[in-house]
Write an enzyme that holds these catalytic residues in place. Sequence first.
Site, PDB file in Angstrom:
ATOM      1  N   LYS A  80       0.968  -1.253  -0.072  1.00  0.00           N
ATOM      2  CA  LYS A  80      -0.046   0.101   0.086  1.00  0.00           C
ATOM      3  C   LYS A  80       0.795   1.248   0.097  1.00  0.00           C
ATOM      4  O   LYS A  80       1.804   1.296   0.855  1.00  0.00           O
ATOM      5  CB  LYS A  80      -0.672  -0.093   1.360  1.00  0.00           C
ATOM      6  CG  LYS A  80      -1.927   1.136   1.453  1.00  0.00           C
ATOM      7  CD  LYS A  80      -2.811   1.038   2.685  1.00  0.00           C
ATOM      8  CE  LYS A  80      -3.793   2.012   2.776  1.00  0.00           C
ATOM      9  NZ  LYS A  80      -4.899   1.826   3.853  1.00  0.00           N
ATOM     10  N   SER A 155      -9.726   1.777   3.356  1.00  0.00           N
ATOM     11  CA  SER A 155      -9.012   2.493   2.360  1.00  0.00           C
ATOM     12  C   SER A 155      -7.859   1.750   1.652  1.00  0.00           C
ATOM     13  O   SER A 155      -7.508   2.333   0.660  1.00  0.00           O
ATOM     14  CB  SER A 155      -8.130   3.591   3.275  1.00  0.00           C
ATOM     15  OG  SER A 155      -7.029   3.246   4.018  1.00  0.00           O
ATOM     16  N   SER A 179      -9.704  -0.798   7.493  1.00  0.00           N
ATOM     17  CA  SER A 179      -9.255  -0.490   6.197  1.00  0.00           C
ATOM     18  C   SER A 179      -8.375  -1.734   5.606  1.00  0.00           C
ATOM     19  O   SER A 179      -8.000  -1.968   4.536  1.00  0.00           O
ATOM     20  CB  SER A 179      -8.154   0.695   6.081  1.00  0.00           C
ATOM     21  OG  SER A 179      -8.885   1.845   5.971  1.00  0.00           O
TER      22      SER A 179
HETATM   23  N1  GLN Z   1     -12.975   4.202   6.815  1.00  0.00           N
HETATM   24  C1  GLN Z   1     -12.366   4.706   7.987  1.00  0.00           C
HETATM   25  C2  GLN Z   1     -11.897   6.087   7.923  1.00  0.00           C
HETATM   26  O1  GLN Z   1     -12.195   6.700   6.741  1.00  0.00           O
HETATM   27  C3  GLN Z   1     -11.233   3.663   8.260  1.00  0.00           C
HETATM   28  C4  GLN Z   1      -9.887   3.794   7.380  1.00  0.00           C
HETATM   29  C5  GLN Z   1      -8.770   3.017   7.687  1.00  0.00           C
HETATM   30  O2  GLN Z   1      -8.825   2.210   8.422  1.00  0.00           O
HETATM   31  N2  GLN Z   1      -7.494   3.677   7.478  1.00  0.00           N
HETATM   32  O3  GLN Z   1     -11.136   6.842   8.441  1.00  0.00           O
END
Ligand code: GLN
Length: 497
Positions: A80, A155, A179
């Site tokens: 990532k 994400s 995420s």
């Molecule tokens: N959807 C959550 C956010 O937008 C989690 C994102 C993540 O785990 N990086 O913060």
Amino acid sequence: MLNQLTIAELTAKLAQRDVSSRDATQACLDQIQRVDGNIQAFINCDAAEALAQAEVADQAISRGATHTEQPLLGVPIAIKDVIAVKGQPLTCASKILGQFVSPYDATVIEKLKAAGAVVFGRLNMDEFAMGSSTENSAFGVTRNPWDTTHIPGGSSGGSAAAVVADECIASLGSDTGGSVRQPAALCGCVGLKPTYGRVSRYGLVAYASSLDQIGCFTKSVRDAATMLGVIAGHDARDSTSVPQPVPDYPTALHGDIKGLRLGLPREYMIGGLDAEVKAAVEQAMQHFASLGAEIVEISLPHTDYAIATYYIIATAEASANLARFDGIRYGARVDGADPIELYSKTRGAGFGAEVKRRIILGTYVLSSGYYDAYYLRAQKVRTLIRQDFLKAFERVDAILTPTSPTAAFKIGEKADDPLQMYLADIFTISCNLVGNCGLSVPCGFTTSPRLPVGLQLLGQPFGEETILRLAYAYEQITPWHKEKPPLVSAVADASCR
Ligand code: GLN
């Protein structure tokens, strides 16, 4: 095809010298060329560099190096674009980092390299890991390999899609509020978020430091155990990493699950839960019962406050962490007459809309006058949520939930409604607030369109062995992880050079 193999399958073939790492790496690169124009999982991919690493692995194997010493020897693993790899671009899917190239390796990358992995590619994500759909990337939307009109989750959408589309053997992502687990569920692979402190965050670009944790995406539960065994461990460069010995996770898979108690939270059977997702999870529960696990109803009474609590704490921490992107230290710069103008022009041009929304929200909840009402109160509720879980874990060995209330939604469906997007995180965010471990394992499909459904297993802090063992037992008696999406060849892919 070599790119379709699991880590366990590929390393067995490499050890027998039936195939080479070069062949396996080339197969992944070919797959990227073939399908990534449609999937758009990769922001960047340095093919020559990947093949050079594969050559080194092949030489090591021919000199007698083994997978007992180096469990990932010759295995192509993609990363990532929020984890630093020396000499590779690091964009966090944001324009603000410009042409930034990382001068050093994250600890997890050092560990992957020491284990012999071919570390390659930069995977797409929501900008600075803020989002649940990978639509908030400055480099375009990643698409769900099962249906390219749907989101892959986020994400770490690129990390999940790349594994499921067989563009790599496994990948790394980060999980601040789901995420890793949510995109794994929506794309149909295994996603593991380790306990806070189990894996070093050194070299992970910080979003919300008290919640962030690096995790992995794999094609099987066994592979997740292998990956965790490699990346886990104390690191003096991350003061929140815990000096606990790393268990032999692959060996832990084989224990009996008879008599293990699985908690089903009463509060999770919410209104917005899709009927097919609910049915798949209930069926999984029956599978666990048939394997001898005991299903226990539990209560997590502060569940209703989890989303509000998370989005206050995460944005507060983000507003502080992202202050460093000011046009002076890193990446892109828009000049101004004085430093203040330079900062504001750089940040105005460099950050996307969701990142700006969160910085503004986070700055607001931390401002004097509102600090007590929002941030401090959220920290108190966080403690209550933590107590809910610790109390539940006195009665159960793991907690079973859907990973996401619905299967992957359509691209654009929630893009204009941040609140709807935040609500999709209901089952995954508590785990980060509490700091315990969790994983998602495929548990079925919806009918029309046919999209994967994920089952979440939440474990106690440092309870990774238990959730891996449960997931492994479940995987052995279900077919879901063997299914492959119907991929279509793309015209051309520019991300691989
Ligand atoms: N959807 C959550 C956010 O937008 C989690 C994102 C993540 O785990 N990086 O913060």
